[in-house]
Design an enzyme around this catalytic site. Sequence first.
Site, PDB file in Angstrom:
ATOM      1  N   PHE A   1     155.727  48.686 -76.409  1.00 51.51           N
ATOM      2  CA  PHE A   1     154.911  47.583 -75.937  1.00 51.51           C
ATOM      3  C   PHE A   1     153.532  48.428 -76.072  1.00 51.51           C
ATOM      4  O   PHE A   1     153.590  49.406 -75.144  1.00 51.51           O
ATOM      5  CB  PHE A   1     155.299  47.094 -74.647  1.00 51.51           C
ATOM      6  CG  PHE A   1     154.273  45.558 -74.435  1.00 51.51           C
ATOM      7  CD1 PHE A   1     154.755  44.638 -74.904  1.00 51.51           C
ATOM      8  CD2 PHE A   1     153.083  45.832 -73.896  1.00 51.51           C
ATOM      9  CE1 PHE A   1     153.770  42.977 -74.787  1.00 51.51           C
ATOM     10  CE2 PHE A   1     152.160  44.707 -73.784  1.00 51.51           C
ATOM     11  CZ  PHE A   1     152.416  43.501 -74.236  1.00 51.51           C
TER      12      PHE A   1
ATOM     13  N   ASP B   1     151.351  56.756 -74.183  1.00 55.44           N
ATOM     14  CA  ASP B   1     151.036  55.572 -73.470  1.00 55.44           C
ATOM     15  C   ASP B   1     151.614  55.423 -72.230  1.00 55.44           C
ATOM     16  O   ASP B   1     152.957  55.380 -72.202  1.00 55.44           O
ATOM     17  CB  ASP B   1     151.378  54.351 -74.287  1.00 55.44           C
ATOM     18  CG  ASP B   1     150.906  53.057 -73.934  1.00 55.44           C
ATOM     19  OD1 ASP B   1     150.878  53.072 -72.666  1.00 55.44           O
ATOM     20  OD2 ASP B   1     150.988  51.952 -74.659  1.00 55.44           O
TER      21      ASP B   1
ATOM     22  N   LYS C   1     147.077  49.862 -65.536  1.00 56.93           N
ATOM     23  CA  LYS C   1     147.744  49.243 -64.701  1.00 56.93           C
ATOM     24  C   LYS C   1     147.454  49.709 -63.114  1.00 56.93           C
ATOM     25  O   LYS C   1     146.667  49.213 -62.275  1.00 56.93           O
ATOM     26  CB  LYS C   1     149.161  49.180 -64.860  1.00 56.93           C
ATOM     27  CG  LYS C   1     149.534  48.232 -66.173  1.00 56.93           C
ATOM     28  CD  LYS C   1     151.015  47.830 -66.298  1.00 56.93           C
ATOM     29  CE  LYS C   1     151.162  47.228 -67.355  1.00 56.93           C
ATOM     30  NZ  LYS C   1     150.861  45.897 -67.577  1.00 56.93           N
TER      31      LYS C   1
HETATM   32  C1  PLP Z   1     153.122  50.578 -72.052  1.00 59.69           C
HETATM   33  C2  PLP Z   1     151.750  49.608 -72.132  1.00 59.69           C
HETATM   34  N1  PLP Z   1     150.995  49.737 -72.924  1.00 59.69           N
HETATM   35  C3  PLP Z   1     150.021  48.890 -72.891  1.00 59.69           C
HETATM   36  C4  PLP Z   1     149.927  47.895 -72.219  1.00 59.69           C
HETATM   37  C5  PLP Z   1     148.784  46.667 -72.326  1.00 59.69           C
HETATM   38  O1  PLP Z   1     148.029  46.688 -71.109  1.00 59.69           O
HETATM   39  P1  PLP Z   1     147.062  45.664 -70.710  1.00 59.69           P
HETATM   40  O2  PLP Z   1     147.976  44.168 -70.623  1.00 59.69           O
HETATM   41  O3  PLP Z   1     146.288  45.816 -69.705  1.00 59.69           O
HETATM   42  O4  PLP Z   1     146.123  45.408 -72.033  1.00 59.69           O
HETATM   43  C6  PLP Z   1     151.048  47.471 -71.591  1.00 59.69           C
HETATM   44  C7  PLP Z   1     151.134  46.237 -70.771  1.00 59.69           C
HETATM   45  O5  PLP Z   1     152.161  45.725 -70.375  1.00 59.69           O
HETATM   46  C8  PLP Z   1     152.090  48.348 -71.447  1.00 59.69           C
HETATM   47  O6  PLP Z   1     153.211  48.174 -70.800  1.00 59.69           O
END
Ligand code: PLP
Length: 450
Positions: free
Chosen positions: A143, A229, A258
């Site tokens: 994700f 990430d 986050k």
């Molecule tokens: C691992 C990861 N990367 C990127 C994102 C995307 O973040 P955002 O929802 O702040 O755009 C998320 C969102 O849950 C995530 O879990």
Amino acid sequence: MPTLERLASRAYADHVNPQWVKLLNLLEMNVSYERCVGTELFTTDGRRILDFLSGYCVHNVGHNHPAIVSALKDELDQSGPVMLQSNVPELAGELAERLCKLAGGGLSKVFFASSGSEGVETAIKFARMYTGRAGLLSCARAFHGLTCGALSLMDGEYWLRGFGPLLPDTATVPFGDLVSLERELATRRYAAFFVEPIQAEGGIRVPEEKYLKDAQDLCRRYGSLLVADEVQTGMFRTGSFLASHHFAITPDIVVLAKALSGGLVPVSAVLMSDAVHSSVFSSFKRSIAHASTFSENSLSMRAGLATLDVLERERLGECATRLGMELQQQLTDALSGYEMVQGIRGKGLLLGIEFTAPRRLALRVPFEAFAKVHPAMFGQILVMRLFRDSGILTQICGNDFMVLKVAPPLMVTAPQISEFISAVRDMVDLAHHPGSFWSEALGLARRAIG
Ligand SMILES: Cc1ncc(COP(=O)(O)O)c(C=O)c1O
């Protein structure tokens, strides 16, 4: 729900997202919260909910931490420059310096953005500029966010359907599979390999000890950047500041979001090496070649600094390590022996309980019937009942519906952990008896279909 809240909920359904309201109603989770403090959420009708989801790893320091709230109030009271876009935002420098120091590994520059997805978009652009390559490689079940670029790195049909065409020249490899990774990287098409050091929505998947180090070596060998990430795993969620630290890797780019601003102001940070950074900001004429209106705004920066203060002062990384081990052990003790519990996994306070289909006929028949209605049905019933019957908030993973997330704020207490364990054990026990759990599930399935 009292009348005023009902009206507000109707306005939301009418003008924002009616399907979300329907889903919350179906799951009996459409309650109104009046106060959220630490790990506890208080509803207007007098219930107390224990948060074991943390807004998907946003609330590492707990809800509305007083030190961060107070820092934000002070910042507002100062009437200083906010989003002037014509000055040097000093707080951004201060926050970037601290983040780079904590991350280590040659990460010395930061680009700030407003969401995890925007951070991933930034990483895509910087990796392409630095390498002069277009290709983007990522992992199955990952994700990375739902903007078009970030979405291009994902393979989940649910997220992708109807939104294409997305970025060309992307591919995914199974998480943990070095042979597939090398096969792809050896084509030398890829600007970067994007990876969550521990897959969160993919089912709290912790890779084998050497996987990420070997992946890094392969990236170096074939000229691709390694992008970690750490949107969910960063900010001490797994014990160390970055989950990358557990695996002794030094990514070329790290994306944080986050928990970075204490759950109060949107912010993300993309940490990178000097070389990667200067490939985009290569001369003063290119000084705004990548930019974003809300980047470096003083509220986000102040929240980030105050959040780091809290994380360090309260030693929340150490708490995550210690409490995570205790929680994992206690969950294992409480749930081993139940045939539908496949295992407990994770690191620090990013844990998952994996369920599997039952073998016993009396359970297998209803389980398979519900799985046919929707593959997330079983998990959602667990989530619903934990919430309704025991006042515990959690969720299943977005890309693996058979894994229940266990991710409380890092300042969760031992009694709260015991409360959680006992609620989960009762629920799992109930699910192992042909009876009320499954008849309730039938009701939910009927309402869902209806
Ligand atoms: C691992 C990861 N990367 C990127 C994102 C995307 O973040 P955002 O929802 O702040 O755009 C998320 C969102 O849950 C995530 O879990």
